[in-house]
Design a protein around this motif. Structure first.
Motif, PDB file in Angstrom:
ATOM      1  N   THR A 159       0.756  -1.120  -0.132  1.00  0.00           N
ATOM      2  CA  THR A 159       0.253   0.034   0.047  1.00  0.00           C
ATOM      3  C   THR A 159       0.816   1.210  -0.036  1.00  0.00           C
ATOM      4  N   LEU A 160       0.067   2.327  -0.239  1.00  0.00           N
ATOM      5  CA  LEU A 160       0.915   3.632  -0.162  1.00  0.00           C
ATOM      6  C   LEU A 160       1.617   3.898   1.230  1.00  0.00           C
ATOM      7  N   ALA A 161       0.893   3.610   2.513  1.00  0.00           N
ATOM      8  CA  ALA A 161       1.383   3.486   3.664  1.00  0.00           C
ATOM      9  C   ALA A 161       2.707   2.638   3.992  1.00  0.00           C
ATOM     10  N   ASP A 162       2.442   1.592   3.144  1.00  0.00           N
ATOM     11  CA  ASP A 162       3.727   0.456   3.476  1.00  0.00           C
ATOM     12  C   ASP A 162       4.798   1.085   2.553  1.00  0.00           C
ATOM     13  N   ALA A 163       4.638   1.736   1.470  1.00  0.00           N
ATOM     14  CA  ALA A 163       5.682   2.316   0.740  1.00  0.00           C
ATOM     15  C   ALA A 163       6.480   3.543   1.532  1.00  0.00           C
ATOM     16  N   ASP A 164       5.381   4.398   2.006  1.00  0.00           N
ATOM     17  CA  ASP A 164       5.879   5.563   2.665  1.00  0.00           C
ATOM     18  C   ASP A 164       6.952   5.006   4.038  1.00  0.00           C
ATOM     19  N   GLN A 165       6.563   4.080   4.701  1.00  0.00           N
ATOM     20  CA  GLN A 165       7.088   3.379   5.636  1.00  0.00           C
ATOM     21  C   GLN A 165       8.422   3.025   5.427  1.00  0.00           C
ATOM     22  N   LEU A 166       8.668   2.065   4.275  1.00  0.00           N
ATOM     23  CA  LEU A 166       9.704   1.538   3.901  1.00  0.00           C
ATOM     24  C   LEU A 166      10.693   2.729   3.495  1.00  0.00           C
ATOM     25  N   VAL A 167      10.258   3.620   2.569  1.00  0.00           N
ATOM     26  CA  VAL A 167      11.112   4.735   2.273  1.00  0.00           C
ATOM     27  C   VAL A 167      11.798   5.550   3.445  1.00  0.00           C
ATOM     28  N   GLN A 168      10.857   5.955   4.283  1.00  0.00           N
ATOM     29  CA  GLN A 168      11.441   6.615   5.522  1.00  0.00           C
ATOM     30  C   GLN A 168      12.441   5.823   6.294  1.00  0.00           C
ATOM     31  N   ALA A 169      11.862   4.396   6.429  1.00  0.00           N
ATOM     32  CA  ALA A 169      12.916   3.747   7.192  1.00  0.00           C
ATOM     33  C   ALA A 169      14.246   3.603   6.644  1.00  0.00           C
ATOM     34  N   ALA A 170      14.345   3.350   5.119  1.00  0.00           N
ATOM     35  CA  ALA A 170      15.525   3.503   4.568  1.00  0.00           C
ATOM     36  C   ALA A 170      16.455   4.621   4.811  1.00  0.00           C
ATOM     37  N   LEU A 171      15.776   5.843   4.655  1.00  0.00           N
ATOM     38  CA  LEU A 171      16.265   7.176   4.712  1.00  0.00           C
ATOM     39  C   LEU A 171      16.812   7.314   6.272  1.00  0.00           C
ATOM     40  N   ASP A 172      16.085   6.914   7.147  1.00  0.00           N
ATOM     41  CA  ASP A 172      16.616   7.138   8.566  1.00  0.00           C
ATOM     42  C   ASP A 172      17.745   6.175   8.765  1.00  0.00           C
ATOM     43  N   ALA A 173      17.644   5.021   7.992  1.00  0.00           N
ATOM     44  CA  ALA A 173      18.826   4.124   8.345  1.00  0.00           C
ATOM     45  C   ALA A 173      20.260   4.708   7.740  1.00  0.00           C
ATOM     46  N   GLY A 174      20.098   5.326   6.746  1.00  0.00           N
ATOM     47  CA  GLY A 174      21.240   6.016   6.000  1.00  0.00           C
ATOM     48  C   GLY A 174      21.461   6.957   6.974  1.00  0.00           C
ATOM     49  N   VAL A 175      20.914   8.039   7.565  1.00  0.00           N
ATOM     50  CA  VAL A 175      21.123   8.797   8.428  1.00  0.00           C
ATOM     51  C   VAL A 175      22.034   8.285   9.863  1.00  0.00           C
ATOM     52  N   GLU A 176      21.317   7.277  10.313  1.00  0.00           N
ATOM     53  CA  GLU A 176      21.771   6.794  11.481  1.00  0.00           C
ATOM     54  C   GLU A 176      23.211   6.313  11.189  1.00  0.00           C
ATOM     55  N   ARG A 177      23.695   5.697   9.870  1.00  0.00           N
ATOM     56  CA  ARG A 177      24.781   5.181   9.763  1.00  0.00           C
ATOM     57  C   ARG A 177      25.736   6.117   8.992  1.00  0.00           C
ATOM     58  N   GLY A 178      25.222   7.552   9.066  1.00  0.00           N
ATOM     59  CA  GLY A 178      26.173   8.366   8.357  1.00  0.00           C
ATOM     60  C   GLY A 178      26.570   8.279   6.791  1.00  0.00           C
ATOM     61  N   PHE A 179      25.532   7.838   5.981  1.00  0.00           N
ATOM     62  CA  PHE A 179      25.683   7.654   4.789  1.00  0.00           C
ATOM     63  C   PHE A 179      25.483   8.800   4.186  1.00  0.00           C
ATOM     64  N   PRO A 180      26.044   9.136   2.753  1.00  0.00           N
ATOM     65  CA  PRO A 180      25.531  10.351   2.089  1.00  0.00           C
ATOM     66  C   PRO A 180      24.133  10.366   1.830  1.00  0.00           C
ATOM     67  N   PRO A 181      23.644  11.507   1.406  1.00  0.00           N
ATOM     68  CA  PRO A 181      22.006  11.730   1.090  1.00  0.00           C
ATOM     69  C   PRO A 181      21.629  10.390   0.012  1.00  0.00           C
ATOM     70  N   LEU A 182      20.670   9.761   0.467  1.00  0.00           N
ATOM     71  CA  LEU A 182      20.049   8.783  -0.356  1.00  0.00           C
ATOM     72  C   LEU A 182      18.931   9.240  -1.134  1.00  0.00           C
ATOM     73  N   ALA A 183      18.565   8.328  -2.201  1.00  0.00           N
ATOM     74  CA  ALA A 183      17.164   8.590  -2.652  1.00  0.00           C
ATOM     75  C   ALA A 183      16.727   7.032  -2.609  1.00  0.00           C
ATOM     76  N   VAL A 184      15.368   6.992  -2.233  1.00  0.00           N
ATOM     77  CA  VAL A 184      14.651   5.668  -1.890  1.00  0.00           C
ATOM     78  C   VAL A 184      13.412   5.626  -2.670  1.00  0.00           C
TER      79      VAL A 184
END
Length: 142
Positions: free
Chosen positions: A9-34
């Motif tokens: 669903t859109l809610a699932d997709a939004d949750q997955l995108v945000q979780a991946a962006l958060d994981a990138g920030v948590e690990r200090g990765f460069p800015p991601l597109a998801v």
């Protein structure tokens, strides 16, 4: 009632995108597109973090589609025989990326869609997506 494809669903997709962006920030990765796509390979959600390179959005979608059409992580595609990648690139109009960062989104071994990330090193892209998928899978069905 309008029919819809099975899967995310859109809610699932939004949750997955945000979780991946958060994981990138948590690990200090460069800015991601998801990107998260449905079982037809069409984009449900796509976000690029502030400061992310413009090309990363298209690469994230292509990594997700590569995982979906091959039914395997996009990083495993470089193990295909020589010439196959070129043929697949031609078949999919260049929208096929044999680099880590695209994963299937499944529940109970059923493919519901795929997610892809771009912007960091390929293994970091995949780590962010894998973290997001694992977090999403660990939640009870709603």
């Amino acid at each position: 009632m309008t029919p819809r494809l099975p899967g995310l669903t859109l809610a699932d997709a939004d949750q997955l995108v945000q979780a991946a962006l958060d994981a990138g920030v948590e690990r200090g990765f460069p800015p991601l597109a998801v990107a998260v796509i449905d079982v037809a390979g069409e984009v449900i959600a796509l976000r690029r973090a502030d400061g992310g390179r413009p090309m990363t959005s298209r690469v994230a979608v292509a990594k997700a589609r590569s995982a979906l059409v091959s039914l395997m992580p996009s990083g495993n595609l470089d193990k295909l025989p020589p010439g196959i990648i070129d043929a697949l690139q031609n078949l999919y109009g260049g929208n096929f990326v044999p680099r880590a960062g695209g994963l299937l989104v499944t529940r109970d071994d059923v493919v519901l869609g795929a997610a892809g990330a771009s912007g960091a090193q390929s293994d970091e892209d995949e780590e962010a997506v894998r973290t997001a998928v694992e977090r999403w899978q660990s939640q009870p069905l709603g």
